[in-house]
Scaffold this active site. Structure first.
Site, PDB file in Angstrom:
ATOM      1  N   ARG A   1      49.750 -67.442 -74.141  1.00 28.64           N
ATOM      2  CA  ARG A   1      48.442 -67.171 -74.815  1.00 28.64           C
ATOM      3  C   ARG A   1      47.427 -66.637 -73.949  1.00 28.64           C
ATOM      4  O   ARG A   1      47.598 -66.823 -72.710  1.00 28.64           O
ATOM      5  CB  ARG A   1      47.991 -68.384 -75.795  1.00 28.64           C
ATOM      6  N   GLY A   2      46.345 -66.077 -74.432  1.00 27.75           N
ATOM      7  CA  GLY A   2      45.291 -65.672 -73.589  1.00 27.75           C
ATOM      8  C   GLY A   2      45.247 -64.158 -73.174  1.00 27.75           C
ATOM      9  O   GLY A   2      46.573 -63.797 -73.034  1.00 27.75           O
ATOM     10  N   ALA A   3      44.407 -63.489 -73.579  1.00 26.77           N
ATOM     11  CA  ALA A   3      44.595 -61.918 -73.577  1.00 26.77           C
ATOM     12  C   ALA A   3      45.041 -61.374 -72.054  1.00 26.77           C
ATOM     13  O   ALA A   3      46.077 -60.457 -71.989  1.00 26.77           O
ATOM     14  CB  ALA A   3      43.186 -61.225 -73.960  1.00 26.77           C
TER      15      ALA A   3
ATOM     16  N   ARG B   1      50.749 -59.242 -81.046  1.00 30.31           N
ATOM     17  CA  ARG B   1      49.353 -59.974 -81.396  1.00 30.31           C
ATOM     18  C   ARG B   1      48.629 -58.784 -81.764  1.00 30.31           C
ATOM     19  O   ARG B   1      48.293 -57.755 -80.688  1.00 30.31           O
ATOM     20  CB  ARG B   1      48.874 -60.417 -80.247  1.00 30.31           C
TER      21      ARG B   1
ATOM     22  N   CYS C   1      37.373 -71.858 -76.535  1.00 31.78           N
ATOM     23  CA  CYS C   1      38.799 -71.532 -76.064  1.00 31.78           C
ATOM     24  C   CYS C   1      39.268 -71.741 -74.782  1.00 31.78           C
ATOM     25  O   CYS C   1      38.635 -72.618 -74.071  1.00 31.78           O
ATOM     26  CB  CYS C   1      38.952 -70.172 -76.672  1.00 31.78           C
TER      27      CYS C   1
ATOM     28  N   ASP D   1      38.949 -61.017 -76.048  1.00 36.36           N
ATOM     29  CA  ASP D   1      39.991 -60.692 -76.433  1.00 36.36           C
ATOM     30  C   ASP D   1      39.998 -59.046 -76.627  1.00 36.36           C
ATOM     31  O   ASP D   1      40.900 -58.359 -76.590  1.00 36.36           O
ATOM     32  CB  ASP D   1      40.846 -61.159 -77.831  1.00 36.36           C
TER      33      ASP D   1
ATOM     34  N   ASN E   1      36.692 -62.572 -80.336  1.00 33.44           N
ATOM     35  CA  ASN E   1      37.235 -63.686 -79.382  1.00 33.44           C
ATOM     36  C   ASN E   1      37.790 -64.549 -80.343  1.00 33.44           C
ATOM     37  O   ASN E   1      37.495 -64.250 -81.447  1.00 33.44           O
ATOM     38  CB  ASN E   1      36.169 -64.289 -78.619  1.00 33.44           C
ATOM     39  N   LYS E   2      38.233 -65.931 -79.940  1.00 34.36           N
ATOM     40  CA  LYS E   2      38.611 -66.954 -80.712  1.00 34.36           C
ATOM     41  C   LYS E   2      37.824 -67.354 -81.749  1.00 34.36           C
ATOM     42  O   LYS E   2      36.515 -67.355 -81.739  1.00 34.36           O
ATOM     43  CB  LYS E   2      39.082 -68.045 -79.760  1.00 34.36           C
TER      44      LYS E   2
ATOM     45  N   LYS F   1      40.096 -55.037 -71.453  1.00 34.80           N
ATOM     46  CA  LYS F   1      40.030 -55.563 -72.767  1.00 34.80           C
ATOM     47  C   LYS F   1      39.002 -54.816 -73.573  1.00 34.80           C
ATOM     48  O   LYS F   1      38.526 -55.207 -74.495  1.00 34.80           O
ATOM     49  CB  LYS F   1      39.702 -57.138 -72.519  1.00 34.80           C
TER      50      LYS F   1
END
Length: 310
Positions: A16-18, A59, A125, A194, A204-205, A230
């Site tokens: 996980r995590g961009a 994703r 996050c 993200d 973002n989250k 990003k």
């Protein structure tokens, strides 16, 4: 790790995590190229394109993923020989991973300068770049404390508080809905991203936009830490970034969900924060106001509006 393993781990959020997703995808393409037996250029490119498509679907929201894949695949698609294509994958993947790691370190240096002694920093996050800013400020000897949210429903906040605690940083762990309650104590919000659109809006989250609204209302600076990869080039022409909705079982177990026949469970993983609520975006190229997002897309990602007409 096979391509199928990588696909599964990204989809399940084991990875996980961009930034981590992007680096994993780049390495996955390099490793997959070594499994292709044919040395025919056409076959090699077809198999690499198929692998890229599989990764792209894992994703849909984080543009770091397609940006990383495009960077790695560009040389493959332009190659004239099998040897050139093979080397292009390896060189591009290695370069991307190295530059991604260096980007986080540079962002940390720039972001740490925004944190002062006595500050109270809120983060949401589990952003590698945002946490790097906080940890670097602590490494420099600054005295401050952090508020970290739980980040329902996947509880990424648990990873965040473990990281901060291990670094020796005084941290307060709060439920997501308490962000407004504690905002009066907060002097600075730092989150990751993200995706960043051409007008400086941030994806973002889920829950980020609510925190940004609270910060805006309280006149608390809201800073986004985001690597240049990003930024979302296709938003130049008005393309909307897809917001991923994940499995409802993350919110409510299947047994209870079946008993609630009149309840529709929604589970968006991300939300949009308008640029009006963003005070600064910190990239490895420097800190910019959100209105300058187009400059990053044009000068560092190499996109112009006319490119989409080709």
């Amino acid at each position: 790790m096979t391509l199928a393993d990588t696909e599964k781990k990204i989809k399940s959020m084991e990875i996980r995590g961009a930034g981590r997703i992007a680096r994993t995808a780049a390495n996955a393409l390099k490793e997959h190229s070594e499994t292709i037996k044919s040395k025919d250029l056409k076959v090699f490119v077809e198999e690499m394109n198929a692998a890229a498509e599989i990764l792209l679907k894992t994703r849909p929201t984080a543009v770091s993923l397609p940006n990383a894949i495009n960077i790695v695949m560009k040389g493959v698609r332009e190659a004239k020989t099998y040897e050139d294509a093979w080397h292009a994958v390896h060189e591009s993947a290695d370069k991307f991973v190295k530059e991604s790691d260096l980007a986080v370190k540079k962002i940390a240096e720039i972001g740490a300068a925004r944190i002062k002694d006595g500050d109270v920093v809120l983060t949401h996050c589990n952003s590698e770049a945002a946490l790097a800013c906080i940890i670097e400020a602590h490494r420099q000897g600054k005295k401050f404390e952090v508020f970290a949210t739980e980040v329902r429903p996947r509880n990424q906040g648990h990873i965040t508080i473990k990281t901060l605690s291990d670094a020796g940083i005084k941290t307060n762990f709060i439920v997501d809905s308490a962000a407004r309650f504690f905002m009066k104590k907060v002097s600075l919000v730092i989150v990751g991203s993200d995706a960043v659109t051409v007008n400086g809006a941030v994806v973002n989250k889920i829950g980020t936009s609510q925190i940004a609204l609270c910060a805006h209302e309280s006149r608390t600076p809201f800073i986004v830490a985001a690597e240049t990869y990003k930024f979302a080039p296709k938003t130049l022409t008005g393309e909307l970034i897809e917001i991923e909705e994940r499995d409802t079982s993350e919110v409510l177990d299947e047994k209870m969900a079946k008993e609630l026949s009149n309840v529709n469970i929604r589970n968006p993983a991300f939300d949009f924060t308008p640029s009006d609520y963003v005070d600064l975006i910190i990239t490895e190229k420097g800190a910019i106001p959100p209105e300058m997002a187009y400059v990053i897309i044009r000068d560092y990602l190499g996109w112009n509006i006319e490119d989409f007409d080709r």
